[in-house]
Design an enzyme around this catalytic site. Structure first.
Site, PDB file in Angstrom:
ATOM      1  CG  HIS A 147      -0.279   0.198   2.485  1.00 23.52           C
ATOM      2  ND1 HIS A 147       0.043  -0.545   3.368  1.00 23.52           N
ATOM      3  CD2 HIS A 147      -0.111   1.395   3.383  1.00 23.52           C
ATOM      4  CE1 HIS A 147       0.754   0.176   4.288  1.00 23.52           C
ATOM      5  NE2 HIS A 147       0.389   1.305   4.245  1.00 23.52           N
TER       6      HIS A 147
HETATM    7  C1  UD1 Z   1      -2.503   5.876   5.347  1.00 23.99           C
HETATM    8  C2  UD1 Z   1      -1.225   6.555   6.028  1.00 23.99           C
HETATM    9  C3  UD1 Z   1      -0.016   5.486   6.042  1.00 23.99           C
HETATM   10  C4  UD1 Z   1      -0.301   4.147   6.575  1.00 23.99           C
HETATM   11  C5  UD1 Z   1      -1.851   3.439   5.780  1.00 23.99           C
HETATM   12  C6  UD1 Z   1      -2.458   2.535   6.594  1.00 23.99           C
HETATM   13  C7  UD1 Z   1      -0.750   8.962   5.623  1.00 23.99           C
HETATM   14  C8  UD1 Z   1       0.055   9.791   4.795  1.00 23.99           C
HETATM   15  N1  UD1 Z   1      -0.584   7.416   4.976  1.00 23.99           N
HETATM   16  O1  UD1 Z   1      -2.056   5.425   4.020  1.00 23.99           O
HETATM   17  O2  UD1 Z   1       0.981   5.904   6.819  1.00 23.99           O
HETATM   18  O3  UD1 Z   1       0.502   3.137   6.344  1.00 23.99           O
HETATM   19  O4  UD1 Z   1      -2.654   4.423   5.919  1.00 23.99           O
HETATM   20  O5  UD1 Z   1      -3.370   1.649   5.808  1.00 23.99           O
HETATM   21  O6  UD1 Z   1      -1.734   9.142   6.507  1.00 23.99           O
HETATM   22  N2  UD1 Z   1      -9.355   4.660   0.606  1.00 23.99           N
HETATM   23  C9  UD1 Z   1     -10.456   4.180   0.387  1.00 23.99           C
HETATM   24  N3  UD1 Z   1     -11.020   3.529   1.752  1.00 23.99           N
HETATM   25  C10 UD1 Z   1     -10.697   3.849   2.918  1.00 23.99           C
HETATM   26  C11 UD1 Z   1      -9.466   4.526   2.886  1.00 23.99           C
HETATM   27  C12 UD1 Z   1      -8.787   4.938   1.936  1.00 23.99           C
HETATM   28  O7  UD1 Z   1     -11.021   3.800  -0.658  1.00 23.99           O
HETATM   29  O8  UD1 Z   1     -11.249   3.614   3.753  1.00 23.99           O
HETATM   30  C13 UD1 Z   1      -8.665   4.931  -0.481  1.00 23.99           C
HETATM   31  C14 UD1 Z   1      -8.922   6.380  -1.131  1.00 23.99           C
HETATM   32  O9  UD1 Z   1      -8.823   6.566  -2.657  1.00 23.99           O
HETATM   33  C15 UD1 Z   1      -7.684   7.304  -0.575  1.00 23.99           C
HETATM   34  C16 UD1 Z   1      -6.532   6.174  -0.681  1.00 23.99           C
HETATM   35  O10 UD1 Z   1      -6.882   5.028  -0.347  1.00 23.99           O
HETATM   36  O11 UD1 Z   1      -7.169   8.408  -1.393  1.00 23.99           O
HETATM   37  C17 UD1 Z   1      -5.398   6.501   0.291  1.00 23.99           C
HETATM   38  O12 UD1 Z   1      -5.862   6.526   1.582  1.00 23.99           O
HETATM   39  P1  UD1 Z   1      -5.231   7.459   2.550  1.00 23.99           P
HETATM   40  O13 UD1 Z   1      -5.538   7.390   4.068  1.00 23.99           O
HETATM   41  O14 UD1 Z   1      -5.042   8.911   2.115  1.00 23.99           O
HETATM   42  O15 UD1 Z   1      -3.686   6.959   2.435  1.00 23.99           O
HETATM   43  P2  UD1 Z   1      -3.385   5.533   2.743  1.00 23.99           P
HETATM   44  O16 UD1 Z   1      -2.208   5.064   1.578  1.00 23.99           O
HETATM   45  O17 UD1 Z   1      -4.295   4.494   3.158  1.00 23.99           O
HETATM   46  N1  UDP Z   2      -4.443  -5.514   8.504  1.00 22.11           N
HETATM   47  C1  UDP Z   2      -5.662  -6.070   8.695  1.00 22.11           C
HETATM   48  N2  UDP Z   2      -6.299  -6.544   7.722  1.00 22.11           N
HETATM   49  C2  UDP Z   2      -5.534  -6.446   6.583  1.00 22.11           C
HETATM   50  C3  UDP Z   2      -4.234  -5.921   6.195  1.00 22.11           C
HETATM   51  C4  UDP Z   2      -3.482  -5.595   7.470  1.00 22.11           C
HETATM   52  O1  UDP Z   2      -6.166  -6.202   9.750  1.00 22.11           O
HETATM   53  O2  UDP Z   2      -6.470  -6.987   5.369  1.00 22.11           O
HETATM   54  C5  UDP Z   2      -3.565  -5.222   9.795  1.00 22.11           C
HETATM   55  C6  UDP Z   2      -2.264  -5.646   9.987  1.00 22.11           C
HETATM   56  O3  UDP Z   2      -2.296  -6.769  10.864  1.00 22.11           O
HETATM   57  C7  UDP Z   2      -1.552  -4.606  10.962  1.00 22.11           C
HETATM   58  C8  UDP Z   2      -2.115  -3.304  10.419  1.00 22.11           C
HETATM   59  O4  UDP Z   2      -3.154  -3.660   9.558  1.00 22.11           O
HETATM   60  O5  UDP Z   2      -1.849  -4.784  12.271  1.00 22.11           O
HETATM   61  C9  UDP Z   2      -1.056  -2.892   9.560  1.00 22.11           C
HETATM   62  O6  UDP Z   2      -1.669  -1.403   8.900  1.00 22.11           O
HETATM   63  P1  UDP Z   2      -1.355  -1.186   7.411  1.00 22.11           P
HETATM   64  O7  UDP Z   2      -0.572  -2.123   6.786  1.00 22.11           O
HETATM   65  O8  UDP Z   2      -2.498  -0.667   6.744  1.00 22.11           O
HETATM   66  O9  UDP Z   2      -0.409   0.138   7.707  1.00 22.11           O
HETATM   67  P2  UDP Z   2       0.963   0.316   8.216  1.00 22.11           P
HETATM   68  O10 UDP Z   2       1.252  -0.571   9.422  1.00 22.11           O
HETATM   69  O11 UDP Z   2       1.994   0.096   7.201  1.00 22.11           O
HETATM   70  O12 UDP Z   2       1.066   1.905   8.822  1.00 22.11           O
END
Ligand code: UD1
Ligand code: UDP
Length: 379
Positions: free
Chosen positions: A219
């Site tokens: 991601h």
């Molecule tokens: C965010 C965090 C990242 C973290 C990740 C965990 C920031 C800058 N990044 O990244 O550090 O590792 O969350 O998963 O805060 N979207 C959906 N549904 C949702 C959420 C997101 O469709 O419920 C899609 C949207 O198109 C959105 C994109 O995902 O624009 C990115 O979401 P965003 O929360 O901005 O950043 P992440 O890549 O999820």
């Molecule tokens: N996770 C989850 N379901 C999924 C993918 C990840 O519950 O389908 C959990 C995972 O076990 C971990 C956390 O989400 O505890 C990690 O989140 P993510 O990878 O979104 O973000 P990051 O840790 O890189 O910020």
């Protein structure tokens, strides 16, 4: 009674919140009162709602429903919402997890109102300022009064940046307290592992047998938003899937990119790969079950890198660097960026690696209790 406002927003923060909320309700409910605020950064049911009931996290007192957006736009709207709540609730502390835009917003809002910030997962550094998370965590650390680092290297990073580990309570932004306390996600993994075995049907649902599949997650913007990187990673997963099933709970960001017109060819290749299974994001109990029973994990996630280690699984890290350097030092994980050849070489090396010990480097499973006790001691 200490009043804490806790900010959550992205999936990993919701999961992290379970550890401290559990410690408060079990041991500290007479001394700490917590109010949870969800920024709404993540909002799909399987990125947010699914975790609350399953992990026993109290329902948020507020949801700001901010949703997605450009960094500045999303952060600004969160700051506005959090500021309003801080003025209304007047907490003693604002508790922030990790390094997302929800973390940054909370730090900016609270620091201007002179509300003490508690940063859980402090001190981690990738030394790569192209990562939005690196900026978020540096700002948050430097505005915090109490900083809790999960690792020794995180604690040392803070000392190197001028934090004084000899400071004594009462802590404030000008006299901050820095602590190495272990990882609350280790607390969570220990706490939920048995429940996951009892409740999760994810292996049966997906026809997976223990040690006969690879688990993958992707991601990071560097991997999803640069077309060559996304293509190279999926090409490697397709090659690996000819040897071992690959299951990949897909993050909405990655799903969105794969559905875009520039990835039509790649998506077709993925769909034609019989042993590469893209599934919707799963619950935490399902994720633990998938991790614990996999033969190897391939990920760019911070949380999944660690859980891979907690469950004694070798890990291929789809990043050029990592904040979790202690794991690399044990040799149980390899950094490969989004490089097709490096991914496959690491796979060959790690899948054939002899079983050996995974030394304990993430604490004793009681990081949440330590954090609560330190807060009480500071008040
Ligand atoms: C965010 C965090 C990242 C973290 C990740 C965990 C920031 C800058 N990044 O990244 O550090 O590792 O969350 O998963 O805060 N979207 C959906 N549904 C949702 C959420 C997101 O469709 O419920 C899609 C949207 O198109 C959105 C994109 O995902 O624009 C990115 O979401 P965003 O929360 O901005 O950043 P992440 O890549 O999820
Ligand atoms: N996770 C989850 N379901 C999924 C993918 C990840 O519950 O389908 C959990 C995972 O076990 C971990 C956390 O989400 O505890 C990690 O989140 P993510 O990878 O979104 O973000 P990051 O840790 O890189 O910020």
């Amino acid at each position: 009674m200490i009043k804490i406002l806790t900010i959550i927003g992205a999936r990993p923060q919701i999961i992290k919140a379970a550890a401290i909320s559990r410690a408060i309700s079990k041991e500290f409910s007479g001394k700490i009162k917590e109010f949870i605020v969800h920024t709404g950064q993540h909002y799909d049911d399987n990125m947010s709602n699914v975790f609350f009931e399953e992990l026993g996290i109290p329902k948020p007192s507020y949801n700001l429903n901010i949703g997605s957006g450009l960094h500045g736009e999303q952060t600004a709207r969160m700051i506005e919402g959090i500021e309003e709540l801080l003025l209304k609730e007047k907490p003693d502390y604002l508790l922030l997890y990790g390094d997302t835009n929800s973390t940054l917003s909370g730090a900016i809002a609270a620091s201007k109102l002179n509300i003490h910030i508690v940063h859980v997962e402090a001190g981690l550094r990738s030394y790569n300022r192209k990562m939005p998370e690196e900026i978020n965590r540096i700002v948050c650390d430097h505005l915090s009064s109490l900083l809790f680092s999960p690792t020794k290297s995180g604690f040392q990073n803070l000392v190197n940046e001028g934090f004084n580990s000899a400071n004594k309570a009462p802590f404030s932004p000008d006299n901050s307290g820095v602590f190495h306390c272990g990882d609350i996600m280790y607390d969570n993994s220990l706490h939920f592992v048995d429940l996951a075995s009892k409740k999760s049907n994810i292996l049966v649902e997906n026809g997976l047998a223990t040690s006969e599949y690879v688990l993958a997650t992707i991601h990071r913007d560097h991997n999803t938003d640069i077309p060559e990187n996304l293509t190279s990673i999926f090409d490697a997963l397709i090659t690996i899937s000819k040897q071992l099933k690959v299951v990949l709970p897909i993050h909405p960001r990655t799903e969105k990119m794969l559905q875009s017109s520039e990835h039509k060819k790649l998506l077709r290749k993925i769909n034609e790969s019989k042993n590469l299974f893209l599934i919707p994001p799963v619950s935490f109990l399902d994720m633990i079950q998938l991790e614990k029973n996999s033969s190897l994990i391939i990920t760019d996630s911070g949380g999944v890198q660690k859980e891979s280690y907690f469950f004694n699984k070798p890990c291929i890290v789809l990043r050029p660097e990592t904040e979790w350097i202690e794991i690399l030092e044990t040799g149980k994980a390899k950094l490969v960026s989004a490089d097709y050849k490096k991914i496959l070489t690491a796979f060959d090396n790690l899948i054939n690696m002899e079983q050996s010990e995974f030394p304990k480097i993430f604490g004793d499973g009681k990081a949440a209790e330590f954090i609560c006790e330190t807060l009480i001691g500071n008040s």
